[in-house]
Design a protein around this motif. Structure first.
Motif, mmCIF file in Angstrom:
data_model
loop_
_atom_site.group_PDB
_atom_site.id
_atom_site.type_symbol
_atom_site.label_atom_id
_atom_site.label_comp_id
_atom_site.label_asym_id
_atom_site.label_seq_id
_atom_site.Cartn_x
_atom_site.Cartn_y
_atom_site.Cartn_z
ATOM 1 N N THR A 36 -66.112 47.746 63.176
ATOM 2 C CA THR A 36 -64.691 47.578 63.471
ATOM 3 C C THR A 36 -64.454 47.791 64.956
ATOM 4 O OG1 THR A 36 -62.474 48.209 62.744
ATOM 5 C CG2 THR A 36 -64.058 50.001 63.034
ATOM 6 N N TRP A 41 -58.500 51.172 66.284
ATOM 7 C CA TRP A 41 -58.309 52.305 65.378
ATOM 8 C C TRP A 41 -57.687 53.488 66.101
ATOM 9 C CZ3 TRP A 41 -58.394 53.403 60.306
ATOM 10 C CH2 TRP A 41 -58.809 52.382 59.449
ATOM 11 N N ILE A 62 -53.536 47.307 61.780
ATOM 12 C CA ILE A 62 -54.697 47.407 62.651
ATOM 13 C C ILE A 62 -55.108 45.960 62.875
ATOM 14 C CG2 ILE A 62 -57.012 48.347 62.970
ATOM 15 C CD1 ILE A 62 -56.266 50.383 60.732
ATOM 16 N N GLU A 65 -58.038 44.240 61.164
ATOM 17 C CA GLU A 65 -58.370 44.682 59.810
ATOM 18 C C GLU A 65 -57.456 44.034 58.764
ATOM 19 O OE1 GLU A 65 -60.975 46.551 58.964
ATOM 20 O OE2 GLU A 65 -61.574 46.750 61.052
ATOM 21 N N TYR A 82 -55.135 54.170 53.560
ATOM 22 C CA TYR A 82 -55.747 52.931 54.015
ATOM 23 C C TYR A 82 -56.525 52.361 52.838
ATOM 24 C CZ TYR A 82 -58.381 49.501 56.657
ATOM 25 O OH TYR A 82 -58.913 48.320 57.110
#
Length: 144
Positions: A36, A41, A62, A65, A82
């Motif tokens: 990621t 993040w 995000i 994501e 999440y």
């Protein structure tokens, strides 16, 4: 309670798009996101924590994501959701762990590239650290 990351170092670290693995745990639940964009993040974790000063619940994206991340004020702290994972933290512990992880993240990026000032997220992360230092300096000193 821990926020940790590992930068992907199979190739040279790209400061514009630092990829790696992110792990967040509250001691019971472990949230791991592999391959990621770590800067995204950290960006959203800071926004979520700071946003809870104004709202009781925030749903944030995000950018790279598929899932949204939800921050909620709870007694005595905060909840992060999440996907199917729910994590619970005391705010001051989460704040301190986030601060430490952001410092380490910037340190590792700086090992690769000395001038990161042109990157907006890096400026935001540095600002978060600087504001934290100011808050520490403003705490009342104990009487001796």
């Amino acid at each position: 309670m821990n926020i940790s990351f590992t930068l992907d170092q199979q190739e040279v670290i790209d400061s514009n798009d630092p990829v790696g693995n992110m792990t967040i745990t509250d001691g019971k639940t472990i949230l791991t996101v592999e391959s990621t964009y770590l800067d995204s993040w950290f960006d959203v974790l800071i926004d979520g924590l700071q946003g809870l000063n104004k709202k009781d619940k925030l749903t944030l994206e995000i950018v790279e994501e598929p899932e949204m991340i939800i921050f909620e004020n709870t007694l005595p702290g905060l909840k992060i959701t999440y996907g199917k994972e729910e994590l619970f933290f005391k705010k001051n512990y989460f704040y301190q762990e986030l601060l430490n992880s952001v410092r380490e993240f910037l340190f590792q990026l700086n090992q690769n590239e000395k001038d990161l000032t042109s990157l907006p997220i890096v400026r935001k992360l540095r600002n978060f650290i600087e504001q934290s230092s100011i808050k520490q300096d403003q705490k009342p000193k104990a009487l001796t």
